[in-house]
Each structure stands twice: as C-alpha cells, then as structure tokens.
Motif scaffolding. Structure first.
Motif, PDB file in Angstrom:
ATOM      1  N   PRO A 196       0.832  -1.201   0.000  1.00 54.58           N
ATOM      2  CA  PRO A 196       0.000   0.000   0.000  1.00 54.58           C
ATOM      3  C   PRO A 196       0.870   1.256   0.000  1.00 54.58           C
ATOM      4  N   SER A 197       0.266   2.410  -0.273  1.00 57.07           N
ATOM      5  CA  SER A 197       1.079   3.630  -0.308  1.00 57.07           C
ATOM      6  C   SER A 197       1.624   3.902   1.082  1.00 57.07           C
ATOM      7  N   GLY A 198       2.869   4.353   1.124  1.00 54.02           N
ATOM      8  CA  GLY A 198       3.510   4.642   2.401  1.00 54.02           C
ATOM      9  C   GLY A 198       4.210   3.443   3.014  1.00 54.02           C
ATOM     10  N   CYS A 199       4.272   2.317   2.277  1.00 50.68           N
ATOM     11  CA  CYS A 199       4.901   1.136   2.863  1.00 50.68           C
ATOM     12  C   CYS A 199       6.411   1.166   2.686  1.00 50.68           C
ATOM     13  N   GLY A 200       6.917   2.106   1.895  1.00 49.18           N
ATOM     14  CA  GLY A 200       8.364   2.235   1.740  1.00 49.18           C
ATOM     15  C   GLY A 200       8.909   1.679   0.438  1.00 49.18           C
ATOM     16  N   LYS A 201       8.016   1.168  -0.427  1.00 50.56           N
ATOM     17  CA  LYS A 201       8.497   0.526  -1.650  1.00 50.56           C
ATOM     18  C   LYS A 201       9.201   1.495  -2.586  1.00 50.56           C
ATOM     19  N   THR A 202       8.637   2.710  -2.719  1.00 52.51           N
ATOM     20  CA  THR A 202       9.264   3.692  -3.607  1.00 52.51           C
ATOM     21  C   THR A 202      10.593   4.179  -3.031  1.00 52.51           C
ATOM     22  N   THR A 203      10.634   4.340  -1.710  1.00 53.01           N
ATOM     23  CA  THR A 203      11.886   4.744  -1.072  1.00 53.01           C
ATOM     24  C   THR A 203      12.995   3.732  -1.382  1.00 53.01           C
ATOM     25  N   LEU A 204      12.644   2.455  -1.278  1.00 44.44           N
ATOM     26  CA  LEU A 204      13.642   1.411  -1.544  1.00 44.44           C
ATOM     27  C   LEU A 204      14.127   1.498  -2.988  1.00 44.44           C
ATOM     28  N   LEU A 205      13.192   1.703  -3.904  1.00 45.16           N
ATOM     29  CA  LEU A 205      13.546   1.799  -5.318  1.00 45.16           C
ATOM     30  C   LEU A 205      14.475   2.989  -5.557  1.00 45.16           C
ATOM     31  N   ARG A 206      14.143   4.118  -4.927  1.00 41.80           N
ATOM     32  CA  ARG A 206      14.958   5.323  -5.116  1.00 41.80           C
ATOM     33  C   ARG A 206      16.335   5.176  -4.488  1.00 41.80           C
ATOM     34  N   MET A 207      16.429   4.349  -3.450  1.00 37.35           N
ATOM     35  CA  MET A 207      17.737   4.072  -2.868  1.00 37.35           C
ATOM     36  C   MET A 207      18.588   3.248  -3.824  1.00 37.35           C
ATOM     37  N   ILE A 208      17.951   2.294  -4.490  1.00 37.04           N
ATOM     38  CA  ILE A 208      18.691   1.484  -5.459  1.00 37.04           C
ATOM     39  C   ILE A 208      19.168   2.378  -6.600  1.00 37.04           C
ATOM     40  N   ALA A 209      18.308   3.324  -7.016  1.00 36.71           N
ATOM     41  CA  ALA A 209      18.663   4.231  -8.113  1.00 36.71           C
ATOM     42  C   ALA A 209      19.728   5.237  -7.692  1.00 36.71           C
ATOM     43  N   GLY A 210      19.796   5.504  -6.376  1.00 34.37           N
ATOM     44  CA  GLY A 210      20.781   6.468  -5.889  1.00 34.37           C
ATOM     45  C   GLY A 210      20.207   7.841  -5.610  1.00 34.37           C
ATOM     46  N   PHE A 211      18.893   7.967  -5.504  1.00 37.80           N
ATOM     47  CA  PHE A 211      18.290   9.271  -5.232  1.00 37.80           C
ATOM     48  C   PHE A 211      18.062   9.528  -3.750  1.00 37.80           C
ATOM     49  N   ASP A 212      17.918   8.467  -2.984  1.00 37.99           N
ATOM     50  CA  ASP A 212      17.728   8.639  -1.543  1.00 37.99           C
ATOM     51  C   ASP A 212      18.892   7.974  -0.816  1.00 37.99           C
ATOM     52  N   GLU A 213      19.293   8.597   0.277  1.00 34.53           N
ATOM     53  CA  GLU A 213      20.385   8.025   1.046  1.00 34.53           C
ATOM     54  C   GLU A 213      19.865   7.060   2.096  1.00 34.53           C
ATOM     55  N   LEU A 214      20.675   6.040   2.411  1.00 37.52           N
ATOM     56  CA  LEU A 214      20.300   5.076   3.438  1.00 37.52           C
ATOM     57  C   LEU A 214      20.636   5.646   4.803  1.00 37.52           C
ATOM     58  N   THR A 215      19.780   5.384   5.781  1.00 34.38           N
ATOM     59  CA  THR A 215      20.140   5.740   7.149  1.00 34.38           C
ATOM     60  C   THR A 215      21.145   4.721   7.668  1.00 34.38           C
ATOM     61  N   SER A 216      20.877   3.451   7.394  1.00 35.93           N
ATOM     62  CA  SER A 216      21.879   2.426   7.679  1.00 35.93           C
ATOM     63  C   SER A 216      21.621   1.236   6.775  1.00 35.93           C
ATOM     64  N   GLY A 217      22.586   0.299   6.758  1.00 29.02           N
ATOM     65  CA  GLY A 217      22.456  -0.854   5.891  1.00 29.02           C
ATOM     66  C   GLY A 217      23.267  -0.663   4.616  1.00 29.02           C
ATOM     67  N   THR A 218      23.234  -1.676   3.745  1.00 27.14           N
ATOM     68  CA  THR A 218      24.019  -1.592   2.506  1.00 27.14           C
ATOM     69  C   THR A 218      23.192  -2.078   1.328  1.00 27.14           C
ATOM     70  N   ILE A 219      23.502  -1.515   0.189  1.00 27.16           N
ATOM     71  CA  ILE A 219      22.948  -2.026  -1.060  1.00 27.16           C
ATOM     72  C   ILE A 219      24.126  -2.266  -1.994  1.00 27.16           C
ATOM     73  N   ALA A 220      24.196  -3.485  -2.547  1.00 22.60           N
ATOM     74  CA  ALA A 220      25.234  -3.770  -3.534  1.00 22.60           C
ATOM     75  C   ALA A 220      24.561  -4.109  -4.852  1.00 22.60           C
ATOM     76  N   ILE A 221      25.098  -3.554  -5.936  1.00 24.56           N
ATOM     77  CA  ILE A 221      24.591  -3.889  -7.260  1.00 24.56           C
ATOM     78  C   ILE A 221      25.699  -4.606  -8.010  1.00 24.56           C
ATOM     79  N   ASN A 222      25.373  -5.789  -8.486  1.00 22.44           N
ATOM     80  CA  ASN A 222      26.339  -6.582  -9.229  1.00 22.44           C
ATOM     81  C   ASN A 222      27.610  -6.800  -8.408  1.00 22.44           C
ATOM     82  N   GLY A 223      27.439  -6.973  -7.112  1.00 23.64           N
ATOM     83  CA  GLY A 223      28.570  -7.252  -6.238  1.00 23.64           C
ATOM     84  C   GLY A 223      29.299  -6.029  -5.728  1.00 23.64           C
ATOM     85  N   GLU A 224      28.983  -4.845  -6.267  1.00 23.97           N
ATOM     86  CA  GLU A 224      29.685  -3.646  -5.811  1.00 23.97           C
ATOM     87  C   GLU A 224      28.829  -2.849  -4.844  1.00 23.97           C
ATOM     88  N   PRO A 225      29.406  -2.527  -3.682  1.00 20.27           N
ATOM     89  CA  PRO A 225      28.640  -1.707  -2.742  1.00 20.27           C
ATOM     90  C   PRO A 225      28.390  -0.324  -3.334  1.00 20.27           C
TER      91      PRO A 225
END
Lengths: 305, 371, 274
Positions: B47-76
């Motif tokens: 549902p709206s507000g569940c955080g799905k778009t935030t996660l997507l924008r973090m993968i794209a690089g538009f939003d910063e993570l408060t904590s945790g890591t995202i790696a794409i193709n093995g690269e942080p």
C-alpha cells in the motif's frame, strides 16, 4: 544459492549516518546566500543605520553623533508632523478601503464569470500600471483639473454648470490617483485566492440550501479572505510612504508624511529628523499591519493563512 | 520464513542488507534485506507509504540510506551517485524532457558515449522500434499521449543497457484497458531483453501478472517474498492474504498433529486434517488457529449429483453478479460472518437468490493456516 | 454559474473599471500629438512636433542612456540573484527558509521611500559619491523580489523527476543543470530580465534619492513637469516609453507562458505577491 528475504528487526551494525544538516539543506543555504547577503548588506544594514542615524543630530553639514531622543520628541510632538502623520494614515486607510472594495468585484468577475482568455484580462489589467508612474499621476491632474476631462465632460452632459473644484489639489485627488495606481496590486491577490476556491464547495453550499447571497458570505468571502488581507497590506503599507502623488495632485491639504521626510533629507538638511520621521512612520505602519492580521486571525476560523 | 527454491544458475544482481531509512522519528524502511536475481522480473508490492518507492529510489541512488548496505552486481553502492550506477529508471511521471524531441529524449544518456552520428541514430531507432514507436523520433515529446510517453521512457532507459531497470508505478497513470495491455507488453519486453526489472506497484493484480517474484511490503518491512503462485496460495499472514485477492478467515483450534498432518477443529466446518505444507503458522500443541479459504476454493453444489470431499449447508445472504463470475455470501450455522464463494457462470447454471439454501462443498486442500 | 436575464451588472462594472484604469494611459498619446502647449481639453489639432523636439534635447538623450545603463545592469544582477533564490526556495528545504525568504521579499511591501532613505544614509556615511551605480544598488534590491516571483513559478512548474531522470541517464549535476534545468527555465529567466528591466526603467523614488548628477529618465521627467512649456514633449516621451514597455511586457508574458505552458491555468507575476 539460497535466496532469503526477511523483515528483520535485528539492530543494524552499519555505522549510523550523521543527522541533519543534510545535503539538501546545505545546498539550499549555499544557493540562498548570495541574495540573502545582498539583502543583509543593502537592506538590513541600511535600516539599522537609519535607526542609529535617527538618534543623532545635524547642524547644516555637521553631524553630532551623541545619541539623543530629540528627533523623536520633535517628530511626535510637533503639531505639523503629527498632522501629516495622521493625515497619511487616514489617506492610506481610505485609499486601501476604496482600492480593495473597487477591486473585489473585478477579481470576482474575472474568476467566476470570465471563462475565456482569463490570462489576457489579467494582462490588460496590469498594462496601465506600467505607464510611467509620474506621468500617470500627472495625467490625473489633467483629468481632474478645473478645465479637465472630467469637468468638461460633465459640463457637456449638462450635469453641472460650474466645474467641480473639490476633486483636485486635495486629499480626494490623492485617493483617486492612488486607488488607480495600486489597483493591480489589489486585484491580483484577491483573484488568486478566488481561483483557488474549489468550485464544488460552492455547489455544495447551494446544494445544502444557501442562496447566492448567503453562499457568498458564508463560503466565497471567507475563503477569499487571505487574498483580501494580502491586498489590504500590499496597498496600505507602500501608500503611506508615497510622496509623488501628494506633491503632484494633493495641493497643500493633501501633503503626506513622506513629503516631509523628503524635505528633511533635501532642502531642510536635517537627515536625522527625516530618519526619525521615517522610522516612526514605519513602526506605526508595522503596528497597524500586525493588529490587522491579528484581528483577522481572531475573527476568522479555519487556517487564516 | 521458508527458503525459496532457487533458479539453477541465477546470480544475485542486487543485494540489500538491513536497509533502514528514518525521517526524523518515522521509520520509512525498517531493516529490509532482499536478494534480487539477475534477469528476473521483481515487484515491490504494498500500500502507499509502505516504503516501496523509497527502496527503489535508494537502489537508483536518489535517496540516502540511514543504515544498511545495497550492492549492485557485487559492488557496494554507498557514495556512488545516481549517474554512475548501472541502473536506469522509468519514472512515475515518465519525466520526458519536454524541450527535446522523442529521439533526443531517447538519445539523452548516450551523449556521453560520443557515438558517431549514424550509429547513434541507428541505436535510437532500434530502441524506439523495440517499444513500437518506430518513426516517432522527430516528434515533439510533449505532443505524445500518456501511453506513448511511457514507451519513450522505456526506450530511453533500455538504450542505456542497464543491469537493472527500475519502474516506479509506471502504469498507474494509464486507463484500465491500456494498463492491461502494457502489463503484458512489459512482461514480454523483459523476457526479450533479459534485463532485471524491478517494479514498484500498489496493484496486486499487476504484480501477480507480471512478476517472477514479489516482495510484499507493509510499514517499511517485507512481509513475504515469494513467487506469485506461492504468495497467492500460501500467504505468510492474514495481512498479506487480505492484500492479495480475497480470503475468508475462520477461527479454528489445533487439536493435534502427527507426522505430516495437523488436525483442526474449524468453526462452522468441523474437524479436518491438513497437510503441514499448508500451514504458514507455527503449530504448537492445541492453540487457536486462523484458517483461510479463498472464495474459489469453495463450491456451491447446485445439483443432487454433485459431490465434494466435505459438505456443509448454509443460507445465501448476498449475491454479487460480475458477468463471468458470481460471488455468493453464505451464512453457515455456527460461523460469525458469512463466507464468500465465487462461482463461474457456466452455461445453463442459474444464479441463486438471496435466502436460498446452498450446499457448500470444500476439502482439506482448500485450507491454509495463517499467523 | 447563474446568469441573470437582465443586465449583467458585474460586466458593466468591469467595463467601467477598465475605463478608469485606462483613462490616463489613453490620454497620454492624445496629448502627445495635440497641437497645443497647454495640456487640457479641447484639443487643438494634430502635430508631430513634440516627438521631433525629443530628438533635439541632449539632456533627454543623456538621461535615456543613463536609464538604459541602470536598467540593463539592474535586470542582470537581480535576475542572477533571483535564480539563486527561486531555485533554493522551490527545490531545497533549509533551516530558517520562511524567515529568509520573507526577508528577501520584504522590499515588495516596504515603502520605497524607506529603502531609498536607508540606502542614502549609508552611502553618505560611507562617503561614497552618488552615481548611477548607487541607483543600481537600490533597484536591484526592489527588483529581486519580482524576479524571484517570476522565476519561482518557472522552477515550480518543472517536474523534479526530470532532473533525476537526467542523473539517472548518466549526466553529472552540472550537465543536468545545463541540458535540462536551464533550457526549461530559460523562458522564465528571459521574462524576469524583461520585467526587472521595465521596473528599473520606470522607477522614480529610489532614483530620485540615490542619483548624483546623472539623471535617469523618470528623474528627468520629474524635473520637466515644473515647466509647462516642456509638458507636451514629456507626453511624447511618455508615449514612447509606454509603447516600449508594452512590447517588453508582451515579450515577457509570452516567454513566461512558454515556461508554464503545460501547467494549465496560470496567473501573472502576481503569483509571488500573494
């Protein structure tokens, strides 16, 4: 390879990031700093300077920097200054009421009745405002004068035999010229707030039994109040400080406080007194504006933004 | 949570670990971990507000993570700006540059590659043809319709040959017909290019139709990550169950277990044994259990000759006619609320009326036990 | 909307109000070509000599050049400042935003005489000579809020994801600004340049206080208003100024609309005044 997804609430081991001020805030401040710096240097500093200045005294070209309240004492007690100040406030008050009252129906007409070419209407309303201000005021002299357009027109229609004299070189002329000069500044804010009114609210009011008049006073006007307030302040504050209009069409009975400020900075060579008059005028105007806004907050429910 | 069977040689393309995002006191994302495989069509559903778009924008690089890591193709990806990431995005508003033509939009990201003019043109035309917009290149982009803009946005992103294509509610602005058509087309396109697609959507039907796997998100957490079939058949909990499709909930009690089966006593239906594979909740001793049954897992037995594994009789309390289907609400003796049953309207089958008595057929396979 | 069957009083009022608004502007060209030194009715006949007189007045030409110099400088500086402020205001949250923006927009509601007097006091105290540059300083202060109002609507109308899309497609921040942001707000920038130019060209009070020996056009006009014999030429000058201004404003409006064309109903520069 196993693929696991979980909504884990295990405390994160990654290092926590620095809290605000974040990137966006920093970018914003960097961007805003040039205009802010300019306003500080060219507005805040000069205003402070004027305030300081108003506590000094001047003898011809020598400035005495001992702080004194003498200028303020003079500004507030001299009957002439007091008369000019009260007259300025009265004229500005009347100008504001007249301008806003005249402007509201136009704004209403544009917002609710005009369906095509709204932007063009708005544009046409602003055009006369761009005529040279001096000439515009001067032309009111031509219109309102003894043998002016207005009088000769009335004579031709046989409505009067002698030209009317109460319309030039007095406060009436100042009111007319200023109501003209500030018209767009009153129309536009009111128009904008009328445009923002959701039309279905009006239909709802009608649906719930309000006639056009009741609907206007119970729905339209309250929702348009932010625009009316903006218009009132935008007209009232600057008109107190006008000196061109009183000088050109006001005669002796139409002179205002700004004329005196100009004289003090010019011929009279008493800039500190001029500064004290200017500061006093500004304080009074600010006070009146705040009281006005406060009264409006008090007596209108809802978010009186 | 159970492991998901793995596709034989699928590599992990995106590895998110313990991703959190706080806005002041609000936790937009609260410890998200997920591995997304190369070449799959992955959906973030919620549902709206569940955080799905935030996660997507973090993968794209538009939003910063408060904590945790995202790696794409093995690269942080920490500290890597959006323009240097191997991802491309189709924005919800499509974000078609209004001052450029269709071709200029599509070629936008290629400028840095400094291709010779002809090759550039060829690539652009190929990308446009891929989304059925061949020949539209010289058109003004703002003159395109909603569906066409979306195709331009797709072509513009795909021409970059990203490792991952991110789609932020790409179909939400389209009308129903066009949306359904684009769902099928997007799926086809994804299979054709073989790129990993990550789709953000709030539309469960859309997610089911298009995805290889779906992560269902509520309140900044992933509630379940599974294939569409598993998600529908065996939802992890009641919240997921009611978000995806329609589910009847009945109260029951666990009265025992042995080997592979759990024995239940279900209100209005009676005692039944259910295979453990149909239990998403932990079973311990005798405890209250929540039983879920999909409307299509129940049947109304119209005819004396029709039979089912188990039968129960109730009264029809509501009928909603959908054309191809009819949904019946049936009040069973001993049940708190009516249960909903969907029946296909086949030839010669009449629609029953409110107040009629109905024989309801069910079986142990109809049932799931949920948290 | 309900429409009366009789006279539409509101429309009648609107027309009357427009007559009131346009009365001075209409008289201006009439007296500019009236063959009489007295600015009054009845009219005496057509003449072009007042326009011809303008050619021969060196003081006028000098003041026109001065005004041009001031207006060009003012519009460039205030638009640069306006771009910074409008961008910051529409795109970024930053601490104290409301107060800072309110302060920068303050000259919109301050009586001009206060601004003029304040600047005058400082300049005199600093021992700086009054010149055209001091006029520019004052004009930039009052023009920047107008520039911000115009540019804010241009920046606001821009979908933020357009810039993100550019970054997403591999462009740097600088190139994103150059290839996406700038072209999209360019009509707004041009509109801001034209409007601040026009305001500066017509501004009298600040120029009157802050100018030294070089008069700007309005200051020149003010000095001429005292001499009845010069009035018809002043009318001619005013007519030319009005025409120039209208052309500039139509251009400004045209550019501004291009920048907001796809945002449905829009309203003029007053957007930022309310």
């Amino acid at each position: 390879m196993t693929m696991v997804a979980s909504s884990t609430s295990v405390a994160s081991t990654a290092k926590p990031q620095k809290p605000r001020l974040n990137k966006d805030g920093a970018s914003g401040l960097t961007l805003i700093s040039p205009p802010l710096l300019y306003a500080l240097l060219m507005l805040a500093a000069p205003l402070l300077m004027v305030i300081t200045f108003s506590f000094w005294t001047q003898n011809y070209l020598d400035i005495d920097r001992t702080l004194t309240l003498k200028n303020y004492a003079e500004a507030w007690t001299d009957p002439l200054y007091r008369l000019l100040m009260l007259r300025s406030l009265a004229i500005s008050g009347v100008v504001t009421v007249v301008t806003v009252l005249l402007a509201f129906p136009i704004a209403y007409y544009l917002s609710f009745r005009v369906t095509k070419h709204k932007a063009l209407w708005i544009f046409l309303i602003t055009i006369p405002f761009w005529t040279s201000y001096l000439l515009r005021v001067f032309l009111w002299k031509v219109i309102l004068g003894y043998n002016g357009v207005f009088n000769s027109g009335l004579k031709m229609l046989g409505l009067i035999t002698e030209p009317l004299t109460f319309i030039l070189y007095n406060a009436n002329a100042v009111v007319i010229a200023l109501a003209h000069a500030w018209a767009p500044f009153a129309i536009l804010p009111i128009f904008i707030s009328l445009e923002k009114i959701d039309r279905s609210l009006l239909e709802a009011a009608e649906d719930l039994g309000d006639g056009p008049v009741r609907r206007f006073f119970r729905v339209t006007l309250p929702l348009a109040m932010p625009g009316v307030i903006a218009a009132t302040l935008i007209v009232f504050i600057p008109t107190v400080g006008d000196f061109v209009t009183p000088k050109l069409v006001g005669g002796n009975d139409g002179l205002m406080i700004a004329n005196m400020i100009q004289v003090q900075f010019g011929k009279a060579n008493n800039a500190p007194l001029g500064a004290a008059l200017a500061i006093s005028a500004m304080l009074i105007v600010a006070l009146i504006s705040f009281v006005f806004i406060w009264l409006n907050r008090r007596f209108t429910t809802g978010d009186g933004k | 949570m159970s492991d998901i069977p793995t596709a034989a040689d699928a590599r992990t393309i995106i590895d998110a670990r313990n991703v959190t995002k706080h806005y002041g006191d609000v936790k937009a994302l609260d410890g998200i971990s997920a591995e997304i495989r190369e070449g799959e069509f992955f959906s973030l559903l919620g549902p709206s507000g569940c955080g799905k778009t935030t996660l997507l924008r973090m993968i794209a690089g538009f939003d910063e993570l408060t904590s945790g890591t995202i790696a794409i193709n093995g690269e942080p990806m920490a500290g890597v700006p959006a323009n240097l990431r191997p991802t491309n995005m189709v924005f919800q508003s499509y974000a078609i540059f209004p001052h450029l033509t269709v071709a200029e939009n599509v070629a936008y990201g290629l400028r840095r590659k400094k291709l010779p003019k002809e090759e550039l043109q060829r690539e652009v035309e190929a990308a446009l043809e891929m989304v059925d917009l061949g020949g539209y290149g010289p058109r003004a982009s703002h003159a395109m319709s909603g569906g066409q803009r979306q195709r331009v946005a797709l072509a513009r992103a795909l021409i970059m040959r990203p490792k991952v294509l991110l789609l932020d509610e790409p179909l939400s602005a389209l009308d129903k017909k066009l949306r359904e058509q684009m769902q099928v087309e997007l799926r086809r396109l994804q299979r054709a290019v073989g790129i990993t697609f990550i789709l953000v959507t709030h539309d469960q039907e859309e997610a089911l139709i298009m995805s290889d796997r779906i992560a269902v998100m509520f309140d900044g957490r992933i509630s379940q990550l599974a294939t569409p079939q598993e998600l529908y058949r065996l939802p992890a909990n009641r919240r997921v169950a009611s978000f995806i499709g329609v589910m009847n909930f009945l109260d029951g009690t666990v009265i025992g277990e042995d080997g592979d089966a759990v024995h239940l006593d279900i209100a209005a239906l009676g005692k039944v044994s259910v295979p453990k594979s149909q239990c998403k909740s932990r079973i311990d001793g005798t405890a209250p259990a929540h039983v879920g049954i999909r409307p299509e897992m129940l049947t109304i037995l119209f005819d004396e000759t029709e039979q089912a594994e188990r039968e129960v009789t109730g009264t029809i309390s509501d009928v909603v006619y959908y054309g191809d289907m009819t949904y019946y609400d049936v009040q069973l003796p001993g049940a708190e609320k009516p249960i909903t049953i969907s029946m296909r309207n086949t030839a010669g089958r009449a629609v029953l009326e409110i107040g009629a008595t109905a024989r309801v057929g069910w079986g142990s396979e109809s049932i799931v036990v949920l948290d | 909307m309900r429409r009366g069957t009789g006279i539409n009083w509101l429309a009648v009022y609107a027309v009357a109000y427009m007559v009131f608004l346009y009365a001075p502007a209409i008289l201006l060209p009439i007296f500019a070509v009236n063959d009489s030194t007295i600015i009054a009715f009845p009219l005496r006949g057509f003449t072009g000599k007042w326009f011809a007189d303008l050619w021969s007045s060196e003081a006028l030409q000098a003041s026109a050049l001065n005004s041009l110099y001031v207006a060009v400088s003012t519009c460039i500086v205030s638009t640069l400042l306006g771009v910074c402020a409008a961008r910051a205001a529409t795109r970024y949250p930053f601490p104290g935003k409301k107060g800072i923006m309110g302060f920068i927009m303050l000259p919109l509601v301050l009586p001009e005489i206060i601004v003029a007097v304040a600047l005058l006091v400082v300049l005199v105290q600093l021992g700086l000579d009054l010149s055209l540059w001091t006029v520019v300083l004052g004009h930039v202060l009052v023009c920047t809020p107008f520039s911000i109002a115009v540019l804010s609507s241009a920046f606001q109308g821009m979908d933020r994801s357009l810039e993100e899309a550019s970054l997403d497609l591999g462009e740097t921040r600088f190139n994103t600004f150059r290839r996406v942001t700038l072209p999209l707000v360019m009509p707004g920038i041009i509109s801001s340049l034209l409007i601040t130019f026009t305001i500066s060209l017509d501004e009298f009070i600040i120029a009157f206080f802050l100018t030294g020996t070089d008069a700007t056009l309005p200051v020149y006009i003010w000095s001429q208003l005292r001499f009845p014999a010069k009035l018809p030429s002043v009318m001619a000058l005013g007519t030319i100024l009005l025409l120039v201004t209208i052309v500039l404003l139509i251009l400004a409006e045209w550019f501004r609309r291009r920048s907001t064309a796809r945002r449905g109903e829009d309203i003029s520069i007053a957007g930022g005044l309310a």
